[in-house]
Design a protein around this motif. Structure first.
Motif, PDB file in Angstrom:
ATOM      1  N   THR A 526       0.616  -1.100  -0.062  1.00 44.36           N
ATOM      2  CA  THR A 526       0.179   0.038  -0.084  1.00 44.36           C
ATOM      3  C   THR A 526       0.914   1.205  -0.105  1.00 44.36           C
ATOM      4  O   THR A 526       0.381   2.426  -0.048  1.00 44.36           O
ATOM      5  CB  THR A 526      -0.763  -0.093   1.002  1.00 44.36           C
ATOM      6  N   LEU A 529      -0.168   4.098  -2.422  1.00 49.81           N
ATOM      7  CA  LEU A 529      -1.682   4.190  -2.877  1.00 49.81           C
ATOM      8  C   LEU A 529      -2.315   5.423  -1.982  1.00 49.81           C
ATOM      9  O   LEU A 529      -1.911   5.747  -0.932  1.00 49.81           O
ATOM     10  CB  LEU A 529      -2.357   3.015  -2.422  1.00 49.81           C
ATOM     11  N   GLN A 534      -5.950   2.668  -0.429  1.00 47.77           N
ATOM     12  CA  GLN A 534      -5.345   1.878   0.765  1.00 47.77           C
ATOM     13  C   GLN A 534      -6.478   1.012   1.821  1.00 47.77           C
ATOM     14  O   GLN A 534      -6.119   0.038   2.201  1.00 47.77           O
ATOM     15  CB  GLN A 534      -4.487   2.888   1.651  1.00 47.77           C
ATOM     16  N   THR A 556       6.567  -3.152   5.692  1.00 47.55           N
ATOM     17  CA  THR A 556       6.036  -1.865   5.265  1.00 47.55           C
ATOM     18  C   THR A 556       6.761  -1.010   5.976  1.00 47.55           C
ATOM     19  O   THR A 556       7.751  -1.293   7.099  1.00 47.55           O
ATOM     20  CB  THR A 556       4.730  -1.490   5.771  1.00 47.55           C
ATOM     21  N   VAL A 561      -0.490   1.708   9.151  1.00 49.46           N
ATOM     22  CA  VAL A 561      -0.948   0.360   8.552  1.00 49.46           C
ATOM     23  C   VAL A 561      -0.832  -0.766   9.497  1.00 49.46           C
ATOM     24  O   VAL A 561      -1.407  -1.616   9.775  1.00 49.46           O
ATOM     25  CB  VAL A 561      -0.363   0.460   7.155  1.00 49.46           C
TER      26      VAL A 561
END
Length: 668
Positions: A526, A529, A534, A556, A561
């Motif tokens: 993601t 995005l 997302q 990540t 997130v």
């Protein structure tokens, strides 16, 4: 701040021919004052970058300004001869482009590229230009500028390339700096450094800044005013405090609801239905009407005008005296709808002492003269149905660790036990058969798909490779997978370029699910995005985990997130895990100085919040020459003598939380 540096009046810029043109910028009005930062916010495809290119008169060959004025210090830039416009570019108005690697010239040194700007606008050359270039690199925080000035862009880290772009943009002390997504897809530590640098230089020089971004956290950190762009038009303008305290336009409110956070773990993220409409559309009415929860008949019939509301402006009939219903609060708290499924205690993956070293070869005979210690003794485990997030700066070894676990890169040492079987010890044929049980979703969905293959063939590729089912069974499985990830059946007969970024990522998820895996490695799925897209992907991943019992290794650098999706988090630095534990514990009570620095660098959107990032000096050391002692000590603000002498052991803070730091183990 009363003087306008820039004023845009009814600017319209179209792309393509006269028939069905792309209305990229369709009648916008903006102003930026001296010393002010205006954030231009919106999803990809809304016209933000095209607005900036219109101001600079750097449009693609198919672009043309249809009407409007762009007044810089009272002078209309659209009426200037190209020679006069060249004098303003770089001296009066400068621009930091979104991707520094493609914006910098790969065959010129950093110094040559800075000196080019100085020569063009100031006539400075020779020793004077070199000295000024070194001073500029030093001012943007590049270490050893006397040496770096003779290096090429590929020799610099992503953060340093971005700093070079800033140095070039500021070389001639512009009145206005345009920063187009200056922190997209960079680490939170580099993001904090870049934003702090822009703020400091703005304060010192009194310049105005136009910041183009889709990141609400970045806007909250640096903006004085916010303008929200949607489908080629400005739909809301307000001061930062007013915007983050009470956004007025329904689109703005939905962007906030789409943000992942720790306090939203027990509820699905809000998803803005539909997509940004095609800018080829001959619009009638409000452009957000088809996606709006508050749509009224008038919204589809007539374009709303800008209305003054609470010191800002909004283009929405909700605030029109003639059409407005009862007042609406757009951002409201939502009660959790269901608790997170915590998976099982059954161990699926157990990684012990994983090492991935790459040899460094030199000389005529290519003898090995050293190694890159990309992954240097990693221990992690993931139970069935749970998510472990692997976080850290670029270059810390996250992606290499993921590929080493999947045996896409042969490990140098350690064990990778999957359901009790050591994958590093099995034969190639046995490993090939087991690949149905673990898959990977790559960071760039477009680059990971063959552009000449139809979506049905892309999704079914793993089924064919593993000889699963016949042609009819595979076709049915493709339709089932498309439905599972929220795409229409007719998507199967289209090519990757015909989809949006979020849709392409859904196709990659469908491909990974095709062979019914038990573990999926998600590598930054993601990172580039928009927040609304997302939210769709995060909801999808979580729903699939709950439904199918999937386990994720989620790589990540986006902490929000991690907070929303992960059950546990492991923090990686220079090839080693420095802290690991439950996500709520690590994110709210970090113990390792590196974890504290990472979390402090994450922008916050809370109004009135006091936010102070822990500044990490320098860049991550080379993994080919890790420092003696604790690898983090050259950058650690809390380092003590023992940190320089030996690497710390792992200290258990409780049964599920541990960290490798001498400060936690009493120097042992």
């Amino acid at each position: 701040m009363t003087n306008n540096v820039l004023r845009i009046e009814d600017l319209r810029m179209y792309l393509g021919g006269a028939e069905m043109p792309v209305r990229a910028v369709d009648g916008i009005n903006l102003k930026i004052n001296e010393g002010e930062t205006l954030a231009l916010l919106g999803e990809s495809g809304c016209g933000k970058s095209m607005t900036a290119l219109s101001l600079m008169r750097l449009l693609p060959s198919s672009g043309r300004v249809k009407q409007g004025r762009v007044l810089y210090m009272g002078q209309d830039l659209l009426t200037l001869a190209e020679m006069d416009m060249r004098r303003i570019r770089g001296s009066g108005i400068s621009m930091i482009f979104q991707e520094p690697m493609t914006s910098l010239n790969a065959v010129l040194t950093v110094g040559e590229q800075i000196r080019e700007s100085l020569l063009t606008h100031q006539g400075v050359k020779g020793a004077g230009a070199r000295k000024q270039s070194v001073d500029l690199l030093r001012s943007v925080g590049i270490p050893s500028p006397e040496r770096r000035i003779d290096e090429y862009p590929h020799q610099l880290s992503g953060g340093m390339k971005q700093r070079v772009m800033i140095a070039i943009a500021l070389a001639n002390e512009p009145e206005l700096l345009i920063a187009d997504e200056p922190t997209t897809a960079v680490d939170v530590t580099i993001q904090a450094q870049v934003l702090a640098l822009i703020r400091r230089l703005q304060k010192e020089r009194g310049m105005a800044v136009l910041l183009i971004t889709h990141d609400l956290g970045v806007v909250s950190e640096v903006a004085d005013r916010v303008a929200v762009m949607y489908a080629g038009q400005i739909i809301e303008q307000a001061g930062r405090e007013s915007f983050f305290g009470d956004p007025k336009h329904p689109y703005s409110g939905k962007l906030f609801e789409s943000l992942p956070a720790l306090n939203k773990r027990d509820q699905p993220l809000y998803v803005i239905k539909g997509f940004v409409p095609s800018l080829r559309t001959d619009f009638k009415g409000c452009r957000f009407a088809s996606r709006c929860d508050y749509v009224m008949p008038v919204c589809r019939e007539k374009t709303p005008a800008m209305i003054n509301v609470d010191g800002g402006q909004v283009a929405c009939y909700l605030y029109s005296p003639d059409h407005a219903p009862e007042p609406v609060r757009l951002v409201e708290s939502v009660e959790p709808v269901s608790g997170r499924k915590m998976g099982s205690e059954e161990e699926l993956l157990d990684v012990t002492g994983l090492k991935v070293y790459f040899p460094i070869k030199a000389g005529v005979f290519k003898r090995t003269v050293g190694h890159v210690y990309a992954v240097d003794g990693v221990d992690i485990n993931i139970p069935t149905g749970r998510t472990l997030a692997l976080v850290g700066e670029s270059g810390s070894g996250k992606t290499t660790a993921g590929k080493g676990i999947l045996q896409l890169i042969a490990p140098t040492g350690g064990r990778v036990r999957f359901q009790g079987e050591d994958l590093t010890a099995v034969s190639a044929s046995s490993l090939r058969h087991r690949r149905t049980e673990f898959q990977i979703i790559f960071q760039d969905p477009f680059a990971s798909m063959n552009p000449r293959m139809l979506v049905r063939d892309i999704i079914a590729e793993g089924l064919r490779a593993q000889h699963i089912g016949g042609p009819d069974a595979r076709r049915r499985r493709v339709v089932e997978l498309l439905e599972m990830v929220g795409l229409q059946e007719d998507s199967a007969d289209r090519y990757p370029h015909e989809f949006s970024g979020g849709q392409r990522q859904r196709i990659c998820i469908a491909r990974a699910l095709a062979v019914r895996p038990k573990l999926i490695v998600c590598d930054e799925p993601t990172s580039a995005l928009d927040v609304s897209v997302q939210a769709q992907i995060l909801n999808l991943l979580r729903n699939l985990q709950d439904k199918l019992g999937l386990s994720y290794l989620f790589i990540t650098h986006n902490m929000s997130v991690v907070a929303y999706l992960a059950h546990e988090v492991a923090v990686m630095y220079l090839g080693r895990i420095v802290e690991q534990g439950p996500v709520e514990t690590v994110l709210t009570q970090p113990s390792h100085p590196y974890t504290k620095a990472l979390l402090s660098a994450v922008p916050t959107i809370e109004t009135g919040a006091q936010h102070s990032a822990i500044r990490l000096e320098g860049d991550m050391p080379s993994p080919s020459e890790p420092p003696k002692g604790c690898y983090f000590h050259p950058r650690c603000p809390e380092a003590i003598t023992v940190c320089r002498e030996r690497y710390p052991g792992r200290a258990s803070l409780n049964s599920s939380h541990s960290a490798s730091c001498h400060l936690l183990s009493g120097g042992d």
